[in-house]
Design a protein around this motif. Structure first.
Motif, mmCIF file in Angstrom:
data_model
loop_
_atom_site.group_PDB
_atom_site.id
_atom_site.type_symbol
_atom_site.label_atom_id
_atom_site.label_comp_id
_atom_site.label_asym_id
_atom_site.label_seq_id
_atom_site.Cartn_x
_atom_site.Cartn_y
_atom_site.Cartn_z
ATOM 1 N N ALA A 38 0.911 -1.251 0.059
ATOM 2 C CA ALA A 38 0.173 0.007 0.042
ATOM 3 C C ALA A 38 0.930 1.175 -0.050
ATOM 4 C CB ALA A 38 -0.883 0.099 1.069
ATOM 5 N N SER A 39 1.808 1.346 0.613
ATOM 6 C CA SER A 39 2.810 2.504 0.672
ATOM 7 C C SER A 39 3.741 2.477 -0.654
ATOM 8 C CB SER A 39 3.804 2.114 1.898
ATOM 9 O OG SER A 39 4.624 3.283 1.883
ATOM 10 N N ALA A 40 3.873 1.480 -1.201
ATOM 11 C CA ALA A 40 4.465 1.404 -2.548
ATOM 12 C C ALA A 40 3.590 2.022 -3.532
ATOM 13 C CB ALA A 40 5.066 0.131 -2.912
ATOM 14 N N ALA A 41 2.194 1.760 -3.266
ATOM 15 C CA ALA A 41 1.256 2.166 -4.290
ATOM 16 C C ALA A 41 1.118 3.744 -4.179
ATOM 17 C CB ALA A 41 -0.030 1.560 -4.185
ATOM 18 N N GLY A 42 1.537 4.328 -3.130
ATOM 19 C CA GLY A 42 1.379 6.033 -2.842
ATOM 20 C C GLY A 42 0.245 6.251 -1.879
ATOM 21 N N LEU A 43 -0.460 5.301 -1.380
ATOM 22 C CA LEU A 43 -1.106 5.525 -0.100
ATOM 23 C C LEU A 43 -0.481 6.200 1.215
ATOM 24 C CD1 LEU A 43 -2.935 3.546 -1.958
ATOM 25 C CD2 LEU A 43 -4.297 3.264 0.391
ATOM 26 N N PRO A 44 -1.135 7.307 1.652
ATOM 27 C CA PRO A 44 -0.228 7.959 2.737
ATOM 28 C C PRO A 44 -0.331 6.828 4.025
ATOM 29 C CG PRO A 44 -2.159 9.210 1.848
ATOM 30 C CD PRO A 44 -2.260 7.948 1.357
ATOM 31 N N PRO A 45 0.799 7.124 4.830
ATOM 32 C CA PRO A 45 0.940 5.883 5.882
ATOM 33 C C PRO A 45 -0.119 5.709 6.821
ATOM 34 C CG PRO A 45 3.018 7.148 5.298
ATOM 35 C CD PRO A 45 1.909 7.671 4.404
ATOM 36 N N TRP A 46 -0.662 7.283 7.151
ATOM 37 C CA TRP A 46 -1.978 7.135 8.231
ATOM 38 C C TRP A 46 -3.216 6.671 7.536
ATOM 39 C CZ3 TRP A 46 -6.335 9.670 6.756
ATOM 40 C CH2 TRP A 46 -6.314 10.377 5.598
ATOM 41 N N LEU A 47 -3.406 6.784 6.362
ATOM 42 C CA LEU A 47 -4.481 6.090 5.712
ATOM 43 C C LEU A 47 -4.432 4.427 5.560
ATOM 44 C CD1 LEU A 47 -7.074 6.379 4.200
ATOM 45 C CD2 LEU A 47 -5.967 6.677 2.242
ATOM 46 N N ALA A 51 -7.010 2.573 7.896
ATOM 47 C CA ALA A 51 -8.068 1.391 7.206
ATOM 48 C C ALA A 51 -7.806 0.252 7.849
ATOM 49 C CB ALA A 51 -7.599 1.594 5.889
ATOM 50 N N ALA A 52 -6.752 -0.205 8.064
ATOM 51 C CA ALA A 52 -6.444 -1.584 8.729
ATOM 52 C C ALA A 52 -7.240 -1.694 9.942
ATOM 53 C CB ALA A 52 -4.877 -1.955 8.879
ATOM 54 N N ALA A 53 -7.043 -0.414 10.578
ATOM 55 C CA ALA A 53 -7.915 -0.706 12.042
ATOM 56 C C ALA A 53 -9.353 -0.639 12.124
ATOM 57 C CB ALA A 53 -7.484 0.419 12.976
ATOM 58 N N ALA A 58 -8.967 -8.422 6.080
ATOM 59 C CA ALA A 58 -7.677 -8.577 5.362
ATOM 60 C C ALA A 58 -7.776 -8.775 3.772
ATOM 61 C CB ALA A 58 -6.802 -9.561 5.849
ATOM 62 N N SER A 59 -8.806 -9.692 3.398
ATOM 63 C CA SER A 59 -8.820 -10.281 2.053
ATOM 64 C C SER A 59 -9.616 -8.605 1.131
ATOM 65 C CB SER A 59 -9.971 -11.279 1.898
ATOM 66 O OG SER A 59 -11.095 -10.815 2.671
ATOM 67 N N ALA A 149 0.345 -3.676 9.379
ATOM 68 C CA ALA A 149 0.263 -2.791 8.323
ATOM 69 C C ALA A 149 1.383 -1.912 8.664
ATOM 70 C CB ALA A 149 -1.092 -2.227 8.301
ATOM 71 N N ALA A 150 1.588 -1.266 9.969
ATOM 72 C CA ALA A 150 2.362 -0.256 10.551
ATOM 73 C C ALA A 150 3.883 -0.719 10.057
ATOM 74 C CB ALA A 150 2.226 -0.071 11.676
ATOM 75 N N ILE A 151 4.092 -1.948 10.437
ATOM 76 C CA ILE A 151 5.457 -2.225 10.298
ATOM 77 C C ILE A 151 5.883 -2.330 8.669
ATOM 78 C CG2 ILE A 151 7.006 -4.368 10.158
ATOM 79 C CD1 ILE A 151 5.565 -5.123 12.898
#
Length: 229
Positions: A38-47, A51-53, A58-59, A149-151
């Motif tokens: 997700a980070s490599a795709a350009g999504l902001p880390p906070w998002l 979103a994970a929380a 997961a799927s 996700a944070a890691i």
């Protein structure tokens, strides 16, 4: 999961904590793949972490990020994620029998409804222990998935190219595992029909549309049931 169904000499089921830890560890590993991709795709880390929380599925999140990372349209990614997440409606019906009746605890518990928590709860031989098992696994996933996700986001910062770790392989591995665990004699034909249609449509449609078209395989199952009836 099966090992957690064993009982002790007194006939009581094994404590769900050990199983919850094992499930959470596996979920966290997939969460790392989700976060880095997700980070490599350009999504902001906070998002990514939020979103994970909040989504806690997961799927559907893997499908969403997979479509975005492959260049698919946002609306296609959203529709694909929602379609995958529809299964939680069925899980909700299964869990409604043991969830607490009070409004606040019930609202919190509905957020924990997913494949693993409901399956583990329903596998308990004693109905009185289902809620405890459900909450144990559900809370473990609520911690493990955002943490993974944070890691993964941190991995994306440290490594310019997270694909070097082979984390992208987690996506097909997860879905192949789901597929192999779900296909039976009755569902083999619809699954094959959907996979064939998706593979054939891939070169001609936008990224992410092919898996949605693959759901047409469900019509094969409905048609076969109609013929049997």
């Amino acid at each position: 999961m099966r090992s957690s169904h064993r009982t002790s000499s007194r006939g009581s089921p094994a404590a769900p904590l050990a199983s919850a830890v094992a499930i959470a560890a596996a979920i966290a590993v997939v969460g790392v793949a989700y976060g880095s991709t997700a980070s490599a795709a350009g999504l902001p880390p906070w998002l990514v972490i939020l979103a994970a929380a909040l989504v806690l599925s997961a799927s559907s999140e893997l499908v969403f990020i997979g479509v975005i990372a492959s260049g698919g349209l946002l609306w296609v990614a959203v529709c694909a994620g929602l379609l995958v997440n529809l299964r939680n409606v069925v899980y909700g019906f299964s869990a409604s029998g043991f969830l607490p009746h009070q409004r606040a605890p019930r609202l919190f518990s509905t957020h924990l409804v997913n494949d693993e928590s409901v399956a583990f709860a329903m596998a308990q031989p004693h109905p009185t222990r289902r809620l405890t098992a459900f909450h144990t696994v559900g809370v473990a996933i609520l911690i493990a998935w955002p943490l993974g996700a944070a890691i993964g986001v941190l991995v994306g910062y440290v490594l310019p190219d997270p694909s070097r770790l082979g984390l992208d392989a987690a996506f097909p591995a997860v879905f192949v595992a789901i597929l192999l665990g779900s296909v039976t004699r009755r569902t083999a034909v619809p699954a094959a029909a959907g996979a064939t249609l998706a593979a054939a449509a891939t070169p001609f449609v936008a990224a992410g549309v092919a898996p949605i078209l693959g759901l047409v395989g469900l019509l094969t199952a409905a048609r076969r049931r109609g013929h049997r009836a």
